[in-house]
Design an enzyme around this catalytic site. Structure first.
Site, PDB file in Angstrom:
ATOM      1  N   GLU A  35       0.807  -1.206   0.000  1.00  0.00           N
ATOM      2  CA  GLU A  35       0.000   0.000   0.000  1.00  0.00           C
ATOM      3  C   GLU A  35       0.839   1.254   0.000  1.00  0.00           C
ATOM      4  OE1 GLU A  35      -2.012   0.513   3.936  1.00  0.00           O
ATOM      5  OE2 GLU A  35      -1.270  -1.525   4.154  1.00  0.00           O
TER       6      GLU A  35
ATOM      7  N   CYS B 139      -0.071   2.202   9.635  1.00  0.00           N
ATOM      8  CA  CYS B 139       0.726   1.361   8.748  1.00  0.00           C
ATOM      9  C   CYS B 139       0.140  -0.028   8.570  1.00  0.00           C
ATOM     10  CB  CYS B 139       2.128   1.207   9.320  1.00  0.00           C
ATOM     11  SG  CYS B 139       2.978   2.746   9.429  1.00  0.00           S
TER      12      CYS B 139
HETATM   13  N1  SAH Z   1      10.312   0.406   9.199  1.00  0.00           N
HETATM   14  C1  SAH Z   1      10.466   1.832   9.152  1.00  0.00           C
HETATM   15  C2  SAH Z   1       9.485   2.539   8.237  1.00  0.00           C
HETATM   16  C3  SAH Z   1       8.056   2.090   8.231  1.00  0.00           C
HETATM   17  S1  SAH Z   1       7.033   2.584   9.564  1.00  0.00           S
HETATM   18  C4  SAH Z   1      10.426   2.407  10.554  1.00  0.00           C
HETATM   19  O1  SAH Z   1      10.234   1.660  11.492  1.00  0.00           O
HETATM   20  O2  SAH Z   1      10.649   3.598  10.705  1.00  0.00           O
HETATM   21  C5  SAH Z   1       6.820   4.315   9.392  1.00  0.00           C
HETATM   22  C6  SAH Z   1       6.535   5.015  10.701  1.00  0.00           C
HETATM   23  O3  SAH Z   1       5.198   4.731  11.174  1.00  0.00           O
HETATM   24  C7  SAH Z   1       7.466   4.586  11.809  1.00  0.00           C
HETATM   25  O4  SAH Z   1       7.871   5.699  12.551  1.00  0.00           O
HETATM   26  C8  SAH Z   1       6.570   3.674  12.635  1.00  0.00           C
HETATM   27  O5  SAH Z   1       7.073   3.512  13.919  1.00  0.00           O
HETATM   28  C9  SAH Z   1       5.254   4.400  12.542  1.00  0.00           C
HETATM   29  N2  SAH Z   1       4.084   3.617  12.936  1.00  0.00           N
HETATM   30  C10 SAH Z   1       3.877   2.304  12.791  1.00  0.00           C
HETATM   31  N3  SAH Z   1       2.676   1.952  13.279  1.00  0.00           N
HETATM   32  C11 SAH Z   1       2.110   3.076  13.740  1.00  0.00           C
HETATM   33  C12 SAH Z   1       0.867   3.357  14.367  1.00  0.00           C
HETATM   34  N4  SAH Z   1      -0.002   2.395  14.616  1.00  0.00           N
HETATM   35  N5  SAH Z   1       0.617   4.646  14.708  1.00  0.00           N
HETATM   36  C13 SAH Z   1       1.504   5.627  14.444  1.00  0.00           C
HETATM   37  N6  SAH Z   1       2.685   5.420  13.856  1.00  0.00           N
HETATM   38  C14 SAH Z   1       3.003   4.149  13.511  1.00  0.00           C
END
Ligand code: SAH
Length: 347
Positions: free
Chosen positions: A88, A334
């Site tokens: 996505e 995400c």
């Molecule tokens: N793997 C990488 C990039 C993908 S996640 C990383 O960990 O940075 C992108 C961002 O979204 C990251 O900062 C992650 O921690 C955040 N994220 C994931 N799930 C989330 C959620 N449920 N609410 C808010 N941010 C979230």
């Protein structure tokens, strides 16, 4: 699955075209056409060359299977890859331009407790071209060209851990900013990592000056281990050291992502500890209220707590903003869209 022509750099495309006994200018036609988001079968090249390419290469590596439009104008795309995998992406519209959030892997193996992308583990890495095609497909779909782009900025924050797919991501970044292509400069790109320290250090030497973003989400290693398994491998102080190296090499300020999780990391003591940790560093903090994920037992804070946390940081001299959660009505967090889709339609 066949190969992906969009994996190739302009130089590699030229070598391919010459090896097929074609004139050099055909490579330029191919490069421009692919960057415009066209399928091989749509390219303005002679039929025999097209047929040869289609024997080896996917005609359309990334296609849009579904599009969802949020009340705030955010668009969410469900893409289908040539092997049927689903990923996505999101297009967010801001005053200064349109930012597309891209995926770098199908699923993810980092296991963060608050993230839906990791629920089914990692299926596979995306190739450089599959990452690029998410952008070229959306740019075309939104009426953009190579001169007047509908996508001006990119963030590597979709599913996947970019540094767990290092080589393909670096290749993608070089092709993304290549002259004569879609030409999105590294300065308009953010790469978000959960903090793979060796790859962060290696990346500092690549000469790609983007905005390095680290998902911190905790103020101590012990607390970080509760939600992020990667904290068992690398400590916060190692992460800070790698960030400092990146700054030294590129002069680019780095960013920490900090999702405010109710009862976990969002109290005043956490704000104070975060400020102490980051004081004097050339960084910025992006706060966001956690998007609750149905399958996980974690919730975001309320707006007031988030505002208080923000104020505590700024009062202590830390540059910080509270990000609006965009497109929450269309599956903001995400991996939510893909997860829901797989459940409802079985992929
Ligand atoms: N793997 C990488 C990039 C993908 S996640 C990383 O960990 O940075 C992108 C961002 O979204 C990251 O900062 C992650 O921690 C955040 N994220 C994931 N799930 C989330 C959620 N449920 N609410 C808010 N941010 C979230």
């Amino acid at each position: 699955m066949k190969n992906i022509l969009q994996d190739l750099s302009r130089e590699e495309l030229t070598a391919l075209v010459l090896s097929l006994g074609e004139k050099r200018y055909r490579a330029d036609q191919l490069f421009v056409g692919l960057m415009q988001g066209r399928r091989i079968s749509e390219l303005p090249i002679p039929y025999p060359l097209k047929a040869r390419l289609l024997e080896t290469y996917e005609d359309e590596p990334v296609s849009v299977r579904e599009e969802f439009v949020s009340a705030d104008g955010t668009k969410k795309f469900l893409f289908e890859l040539a092997d049927g995998s689903l990923i996505e992406g999101v297009l967010m519209k801001y005053k200064y331009g349109n930012t597309q959030c891209v995926s770098t892997q199908v699923g993810c193996r980092m296991g963060c407790k608050f993230c839906a992308s990791t629920l089914g583990g990692k299926i596979r890495d995306l190739t450089a071209g599959e990452i690029l095609c998410q952008i070229t497909a959306v740019n075309r779909r939104e009426g953009g060209t190579l001169k007047e782009r509908a996508v001006t900025n990119a963030v590597l924050m979709g599913s996947g851990e970019p540094f767990d797919n290092y080589q393909n991501v670096v290749k993608f970044l070089r092709n993304l900013s290549a002259e004569g292509g879609i030409g999105i400069s590294s300065r308009n790109v953010s790469l978000s990592t959960c903090g793979l320290v060796p790859e962060m250090k290696r990346f500092a030497k690549e000469g790609i000056p983007l905005t390095l973003t680290v998902s911190l989400h905790a103020v101590s290693d012990a607390e970080r281990r509760r939600t992020m398994p990667i904290a068992n491998r690398y400590s916060i102080s190692e992460i800070l050291e790698a960030c400092a190296e990146y700054f030294e090499e590129t002069g680019r300020r780095y960013i920490f992502e900090y999702a405010l999780i109710e009862g976990e990391n969002a109290d005043m003591v956490h704000a104070e500890a975060l400020a102490a940790l980051l004081k004097g560093r050339p960084c910025h903090v992006n706060l966001i209220r956690l998007n609750p994920v149905k399958e996980r037992d974690l919730d975001g804070t309320d707006e007031r707590t988030a505002q208080e946390f923000l104020r505590a940081l700024t009062e202590r001299g830390i540059s910080a903003t509270l990000r609006r959660s965009m497109g929450s009505d269309i599956g903001g967090a995400c991996g939510q869209l893909r997860a829901r889709y797989l459940k409802e339609y079985g992929g």
